[in-house]
Motif scaffolding. Structure first.
Motif, mmCIF file in Angstrom:
data_model
loop_
_atom_site.group_PDB
_atom_site.id
_atom_site.type_symbol
_atom_site.label_atom_id
_atom_site.label_comp_id
_atom_site.label_asym_id
_atom_site.label_seq_id
_atom_site.Cartn_x
_atom_site.Cartn_y
_atom_site.Cartn_z
ATOM 1 N N CYS A 108 0.845 -1.219 -0.244
ATOM 2 C CA CYS A 108 -0.272 -0.291 -0.064
ATOM 3 C C CYS A 108 0.807 1.085 -0.113
ATOM 4 C CB CYS A 108 -1.113 0.527 1.042
ATOM 5 S SG CYS A 108 -0.001 -0.132 2.653
ATOM 6 N N SER A 109 0.306 2.566 -0.822
ATOM 7 C CA SER A 109 0.784 3.730 -0.289
ATOM 8 C C SER A 109 0.151 4.364 0.503
ATOM 9 C CB SER A 109 0.770 4.231 -1.753
ATOM 10 O OG SER A 109 1.500 3.740 -2.827
ATOM 11 N N GLN A 110 0.557 5.512 1.581
ATOM 12 C CA GLN A 110 0.616 6.451 1.954
ATOM 13 C C GLN A 110 -0.938 7.181 1.195
ATOM 14 O OE1 GLN A 110 0.978 7.576 5.815
ATOM 15 N NE2 GLN A 110 2.047 6.033 5.927
ATOM 16 N N ASP A 111 -2.228 7.787 1.696
ATOM 17 C CA ASP A 111 -2.800 8.556 1.126
ATOM 18 C C ASP A 111 -2.946 9.553 0.889
ATOM 19 O OD1 ASP A 111 -5.200 8.846 -0.995
ATOM 20 O OD2 ASP A 111 -5.866 8.041 1.159
ATOM 21 N N CYS A 112 -3.696 10.877 1.063
ATOM 22 C CA CYS A 112 -4.306 12.250 0.271
ATOM 23 C C CYS A 112 -5.272 12.498 0.668
ATOM 24 C CB CYS A 112 -3.762 12.342 -0.429
ATOM 25 S SG CYS A 112 -3.543 14.126 -0.096
ATOM 26 N N HIS A 113 -6.205 12.856 1.067
ATOM 27 C CA HIS A 113 -7.356 13.971 1.696
ATOM 28 C C HIS A 113 -7.871 13.766 0.568
ATOM 29 C CE1 HIS A 113 -10.886 16.475 2.920
ATOM 30 N NE2 HIS A 113 -11.198 15.255 3.420
ATOM 31 N N LYS A 114 -8.684 12.949 -1.166
ATOM 32 C CA LYS A 114 -9.061 12.883 -2.351
ATOM 33 C C LYS A 114 -9.440 14.338 -2.274
ATOM 34 C CE LYS A 114 -8.514 8.742 -3.407
ATOM 35 N NZ LYS A 114 -9.376 8.228 -4.581
ATOM 36 N N PRO A 115 -10.848 14.833 -1.046
ATOM 37 C CA PRO A 115 -11.078 16.652 -2.002
ATOM 38 C C PRO A 115 -10.401 17.357 -1.860
ATOM 39 C CG PRO A 115 -12.600 15.315 -0.026
ATOM 40 C CD PRO A 115 -11.675 14.463 -0.520
ATOM 41 N N THR A 116 -8.644 17.258 -0.578
ATOM 42 C CA THR A 116 -8.298 18.079 -1.056
ATOM 43 C C THR A 116 -7.253 18.113 -2.384
ATOM 44 O OG1 THR A 116 -7.957 18.583 1.474
ATOM 45 C CG2 THR A 116 -6.044 19.520 0.473
ATOM 46 N N LEU A 117 -7.031 16.997 -2.749
ATOM 47 C CA LEU A 117 -6.503 17.179 -3.570
ATOM 48 C C LEU A 117 -6.861 17.084 -4.614
ATOM 49 C CD1 LEU A 117 -3.212 15.677 -4.337
ATOM 50 C CD2 LEU A 117 -4.220 13.669 -4.483
ATOM 51 N N THR A 118 -8.257 16.684 -4.717
ATOM 52 C CA THR A 118 -8.654 17.195 -6.312
ATOM 53 C C THR A 118 -9.138 19.072 -5.957
ATOM 54 O OG1 THR A 118 -10.031 15.368 -5.641
ATOM 55 C CG2 THR A 118 -10.927 17.238 -7.069
ATOM 56 N N PHE A 119 -9.335 19.486 -4.754
ATOM 57 C CA PHE A 119 -9.140 21.313 -4.844
ATOM 58 C C PHE A 119 -7.967 21.977 -5.358
ATOM 59 C CE2 PHE A 119 -8.877 25.267 -3.046
ATOM 60 C CZ PHE A 119 -9.838 26.003 -3.685
ATOM 61 N N ALA A 120 -7.257 21.114 -4.944
ATOM 62 C CA ALA A 120 -5.648 21.294 -5.187
ATOM 63 C C ALA A 120 -5.145 21.635 -6.714
ATOM 64 C CB ALA A 120 -4.077 20.741 -4.475
ATOM 65 N N PHE A 121 -5.253 20.049 -6.970
ATOM 66 C CA PHE A 121 -5.440 19.539 -8.620
ATOM 67 C C PHE A 121 -6.231 20.796 -9.453
ATOM 68 C CE2 PHE A 121 -6.486 17.429 -12.336
ATOM 69 C CZ PHE A 121 -4.954 16.594 -13.201
ATOM 70 N N ALA A 122 -7.181 20.958 -8.594
ATOM 71 C CA ALA A 122 -8.089 22.098 -10.021
ATOM 72 C C ALA A 122 -7.057 23.703 -9.503
ATOM 73 C CB ALA A 122 -9.500 22.482 -9.622
ATOM 74 N N MET A 123 -7.183 24.185 -8.779
ATOM 75 C CA MET A 123 -6.540 25.499 -8.128
ATOM 76 C C MET A 123 -5.095 25.070 -9.643
ATOM 77 S SD MET A 123 -8.118 27.489 -6.593
ATOM 78 C CE MET A 123 -9.233 26.468 -7.488
ATOM 79 N N ALA A 124 -4.276 24.214 -9.387
ATOM 80 C CA ALA A 124 -3.240 24.506 -10.266
ATOM 81 C C ALA A 124 -3.173 24.215 -12.043
ATOM 82 C CB ALA A 124 -2.255 23.059 -10.073
ATOM 83 N N ASN A 125 -4.645 23.778 -12.352
ATOM 84 C CA ASN A 125 -4.711 24.051 -13.354
ATOM 85 C C ASN A 125 -5.638 25.271 -13.458
ATOM 86 O OD1 ASN A 125 -3.842 22.095 -14.233
ATOM 87 N ND2 ASN A 125 -4.944 20.512 -13.315
ATOM 88 N N PHE A 126 -5.874 25.759 -12.864
ATOM 89 C CA PHE A 126 -7.225 27.794 -13.297
ATOM 90 C C PHE A 126 -6.438 28.413 -13.438
ATOM 91 C CE2 PHE A 126 -8.936 30.624 -11.037
ATOM 92 C CZ PHE A 126 -9.414 31.205 -11.545
#
Length: 126
Positions: A108-126
């Motif tokens: 397994c791998s360490q996880d990341c809070h998906k809503p936070t990661l999705t929000f960060a991804f959207a802001m990186a593309n904004f």
């Protein structure tokens, strides 16, 4: 006929409309900055896979508010978001990704809070 030139009222109305648009865009960007700060602060320790993603959200929310979104900040910020956000988002969204939660400790791998990661991804593309 009335006093004044033809179209004077239309010009004033157009100028007021442009002013309202600028104020609206400014308020929306301010709100977006505040949302980044809040999302990063709340989930500061919820992304062990890449702990800099919430930090990037906080910094990218604070910098434009305090420094007016200078061009120099955008250049440095572009590198950070691509190095931290994109690989983490790709890892978490792979079909074979298994988060280390509960009794799962091998393969397994360490996880990341998906809503936070999705929000960060959207802001990186904004």
């Amino acid at each position: 006929m009335g006093k004044g030139r033809n179209g004077e009222g239309l010009a004033i109305c157009g100028a007021a409309c442009i002013c309202c648009c600028f104020v609206g865009i400014g308020l929306a960007l301010l709100g977006l900055g505040i949302a980044k700060i809040v999302m990063g602060a709340i989930h500061l320790h919820d992304c062990p896979l890449q702990d800099k993603v919430p930090i990037w959200l906080i910094v990218s929310g604070v910098a434009p508010i305090f420094f007016g979104g200078s061009a120099r900040k955008e250049e440095e910020d572009g590198e950070a978001r691509s190095v931290w956000v994109y690989p983490t988002y790709g890892t978490v969204n792979k079909d074979d990704f298994v988060p280390c939660i509960g009794n799962v400790t091998t393969g397994c791998s360490q996880d990341c809070h998906k809503p936070t990661l999705t929000f960060a991804f959207a802001m990186a593309n904004f």
